[in-house]
Enzyme design. Structure first.
Site, PDB file in Angstrom:
ATOM      1  N   THR A 193     -60.912 -41.050   8.497  1.00  0.00           N
ATOM      2  CA  THR A 193     -60.544 -39.977   9.412  1.00  0.00           C
ATOM      3  C   THR A 193     -61.176 -40.232  10.771  1.00  0.00           C
ATOM      4  OG1 THR A 193     -60.262 -38.358   7.682  1.00  0.00           O
ATOM      5  CG2 THR A 193     -60.983 -37.507   9.809  1.00  0.00           C
ATOM      6  N   HIS A 223     -55.112 -39.025  -2.106  1.00  0.00           N
ATOM      7  CA  HIS A 223     -56.573 -38.874  -1.966  1.00  0.00           C
ATOM      8  C   HIS A 223     -57.087 -37.982  -3.102  1.00  0.00           C
ATOM      9  CE1 HIS A 223     -60.504 -38.591  -0.445  1.00  0.00           C
ATOM     10  NE2 HIS A 223     -60.272 -38.302   0.822  1.00  0.00           N
ATOM     11  N   GLY A 224     -57.609 -38.652  -4.127  1.00  0.00           N
ATOM     12  CA  GLY A 224     -58.169 -37.893  -5.252  1.00  0.00           C
ATOM     13  C   GLY A 224     -59.680 -37.997  -5.297  1.00  0.00           C
ATOM     14  N   ALA A 225     -60.301 -38.322  -4.155  1.00  0.00           N
ATOM     15  CA  ALA A 225     -61.743 -38.622  -4.133  1.00  0.00           C
ATOM     16  C   ALA A 225     -62.520 -37.619  -3.276  1.00  0.00           C
ATOM     17  CB  ALA A 225     -61.943 -40.046  -3.592  1.00  0.00           C
ATOM     18  N   TYR A 278     -62.312 -33.408  -2.502  1.00  0.00           N
ATOM     19  CA  TYR A 278     -61.199 -32.643  -1.942  1.00  0.00           C
ATOM     20  C   TYR A 278     -60.334 -32.075  -3.076  1.00  0.00           C
ATOM     21  CZ  TYR A 278     -63.118 -34.420   2.317  1.00  0.00           C
ATOM     22  OH  TYR A 278     -63.983 -34.678   3.335  1.00  0.00           O
TER      23      TYR A 278
HETATM   24  C1  LIG Z   1     -65.580 -42.083   9.870  1.00  0.00           C
HETATM   25  C2  LIG Z   1     -65.225 -42.055   8.405  1.00  0.00           C
HETATM   26  C3  LIG Z   1     -64.126 -41.325   7.980  1.00  0.00           C
HETATM   27  C4  LIG Z   1     -63.739 -41.333   6.628  1.00  0.00           C
HETATM   28  N1  LIG Z   1     -62.595 -40.679   6.266  1.00  0.00           N
HETATM   29  C5  LIG Z   1     -62.105 -40.822   4.999  1.00  0.00           C
HETATM   30  C6  LIG Z   1     -60.819 -40.324   4.654  1.00  0.00           C
HETATM   31  O1  LIG Z   1     -60.071 -39.779   5.484  1.00  0.00           O
HETATM   32  N2  LIG Z   1     -60.408 -40.504   3.378  1.00  0.00           N
HETATM   33  C7  LIG Z   1     -61.185 -41.122   2.429  1.00  0.00           C
HETATM   34  O2  LIG Z   1     -60.766 -41.258   1.270  1.00  0.00           O
HETATM   35  N3  LIG Z   1     -62.411 -41.619   2.743  1.00  0.00           N
HETATM   36  C8  LIG Z   1     -62.875 -41.507   4.001  1.00  0.00           C
HETATM   37  N4  LIG Z   1     -64.075 -42.089   4.343  1.00  0.00           N
HETATM   38  C9  LIG Z   1     -64.813 -42.905   3.347  1.00  0.00           C
HETATM   39  C10 LIG Z   1     -64.431 -44.384   3.494  1.00  0.00           C
HETATM   40  O3  LIG Z   1     -63.095 -44.608   3.070  1.00  0.00           O
HETATM   41  C11 LIG Z   1     -65.351 -45.301   2.658  1.00  0.00           C
HETATM   42  O4  LIG Z   1     -65.275 -44.908   1.311  1.00  0.00           O
HETATM   43  C12 LIG Z   1     -66.803 -45.246   3.109  1.00  0.00           C
HETATM   44  O5  LIG Z   1     -66.910 -45.427   4.517  1.00  0.00           O
HETATM   45  C13 LIG Z   1     -67.635 -46.326   2.390  1.00  0.00           C
HETATM   46  O6  LIG Z   1     -67.153 -47.615   2.703  1.00  0.00           O
HETATM   47  P1  LIG Z   1     -67.952 -48.551   3.762  1.00  0.00           P
HETATM   48  O7  LIG Z   1     -69.360 -48.641   3.237  1.00  0.00           O
HETATM   49  O8  LIG Z   1     -67.237 -49.870   3.724  1.00  0.00           O
HETATM   50  O9  LIG Z   1     -67.893 -47.882   5.095  1.00  0.00           O
HETATM   51  C14 LIG Z   1     -64.494 -42.065   5.676  1.00  0.00           C
HETATM   52  C15 LIG Z   1     -65.637 -42.767   6.110  1.00  0.00           C
HETATM   53  C16 LIG Z   1     -65.986 -42.790   7.453  1.00  0.00           C
HETATM   54  C17 LIG Z   1     -67.175 -43.620   7.891  1.00  0.00           C
END
Ligand SMILES: Cc1cc2nc3c(=O)[nH]c(=O)nc-3n(C[C@H](O)[C@H](O)[C@H](O)COP(=O)(O)O)c2cc1C
Length: 364
Positions: A25, A176-178, A181
């Site tokens: 997001t 998005h089931g995580a 939410y």
């Molecule tokens: C700025 C930001 C926004 C995120 N928005 C979502 C989202 O919209 N949907 C989702 O499933 N996860 C969201 N996440 C989680 C990420 O998909 C991911 O699981 C998380 O950043 C861990 O991965 P990483 O260590 O590679 O960053 C978001 C993470 C960040 C940093």
């Protein structure tokens, strides 16, 4: 690292490499219309070197929106905005799925139309925390429980948003089931106190998730549908007493459908990726969540050891738009962003340079 850079093919998926950009997001859509930011096409095009791009969460109906600047897939104008994104990604040869999102209780009347109350499986509030709205941080309110008729409408809204996504040029959708939410609020026992067919037992608590997946698969074809889950994830005050039993049951129920993929975000005590791998015959996308960004090296190990087919990386993609190319050429990675994550315009969004541009100049 070699493992991550190899192409991946399964069913309809034809990915140039095994690196996915995790859904993130960014809060830059028009807050009134829900149309994606005018910069979104550039942002996603810059990152189209990912084998699979998963968009930021996109709301599936008006009550599904979690905060300012979240885009939707409900109106024609929103779909037109997404068409610019999908065209841009396809011009670069990329593959892009839209993440379909309903936040359930994780929103506020200030974010919802006409100041409506957030909806959830049961009237269980987030305690002692605030949520970001267009008026800044406000206390969470107690959501109201969805009626059975409303649950049916919500399932249909997921399917309608999926159809719109495909019409707008997406290669598929991720449900998005995580992360606590709506879908996971139904699955977790502390947020689902229902005693009707949508609660009360593992099967009851999984019913909403399975109905959404089945409806979306019916609408656009199972091989265009991914599901993201985060078993045993305490984020957003969720508690899952027996994540192993619950998610094994979910995987067993959905495996025969032939989905595009199961995306497992691992951040609980239950080793979900390794455990579910043994019961999921299709593509498994893995991501981990912790205080530091997931490491490409650890991802390569997951692929090498056969635990995952594709690895999702999030924060590193924000500051390294050409992340797979950097991994291929051994170019040092920029650190994760510290500001401009949510909201705003071009800054911190499309102004991170591709290191491989310099490489092209150097190597002619
Ligand atoms: C700025 C930001 C926004 C995120 N928005 C979502 C989202 O919209 N949907 C989702 O499933 N996860 C969201 N996440 C989680 C990420 O998909 C991911 O699981 C998380 O950043 C861990 O991965 P990483 O260590 O590679 O960053 C978001 C993470 C960040 C940093």
């Amino acid at each position: 690292m070699r493992e991550l850079l190899e192409p991946y093919r399964a069913g309809r998926l034809e990915l140039a490499n095994r690196v996915a950009m995790a859904p993130m997001t960014r809060g830059r859509a028009d807050d009134v219309t829900g149309v994606p930011s005018p910069y979104a096409a550039t942002y996603y095009r810059q990152r189209a070197g990912a084998g699979l791009l998963i968009t930021e969460g996109v709301y599936v109906n008006a009550l599904a929106k979690g905060g300012p600047g979240i885009p939707g897939l409900v109106t024609d104008a929103q779909a037109r905005g997404w068409r610019e994104v999908t065209d841009a990604v396809h011009t670069e040869g990329g593959t892009v799925f839209a993440q379909l999102w309903h936040v359930g209780r994780m929103t506020h009347p200030r974010t919802l139309p006409d100041g409506e109350l957030p909806v959830a499986p049961s009237a269980v509030a987030i305690e002692g925390r605030q949520i970001f709205t267009r008026d800044g941080l406000l206390d969470h309110v107690t959501p109201r429980a969805l009626t059975v008729a409303e649950i049916g409408r919500t399932v249909r809204d997921f399917a309608a948003a999926a159809r719109r996504a495909i019409e707008a040029g997406f290669d598929g959708v991720e449900i998005h089931g995580a992360n606590g939410y709506l879908v996971q609020q139904f699955i977790a026992d502390n947020t689902n106190l229902r005693t009707d067919g949508y609660g009360g037992s593992v099967t009851g608590r999984l019913r909403f998730a399975t109905e959404v997946v089945e409806a979306v698969a019916d609408a656009v074809g199972a091989d265009r549908v991914g599901l993201r889950i985060s078993p045993d994830n305490a984020e957003n005050q969720l508690a899952e007493a027996d994540a192993r039993t619950t998610y094994r049951a979910l995987a067993d129920a959905l495996d025969p459908l032939g989905l595009a993929y199961l995306h497992v975000l691992e951040n609980g005590a239950y080793g979900a990726v390794a455990d579910l791998r043994t019961r999921w015959s299709g593509t498994l996308v893995a991501n981990t969540n912790g205080p530091v960004p997931s490491s490409p090296e650890a991802g390569a190990r997951l692929v090498r050891d056969g635990h995952a087919d594709v690895v999702a990386l999030g924060r590193l993609f924000l500051t390294n738009p050409d992340l797979p190319a950097r991994l291929a050429h051994g170019i040092p990675l920029a650190g994760p962003p510290t500001e401009n994550l949510y909201g705003g315009g071009a800054e911190g969004y499309i102004d991170y340079p591709a290191a491989t541009d310099d490489l092209k100049v150097l190597t002619g």
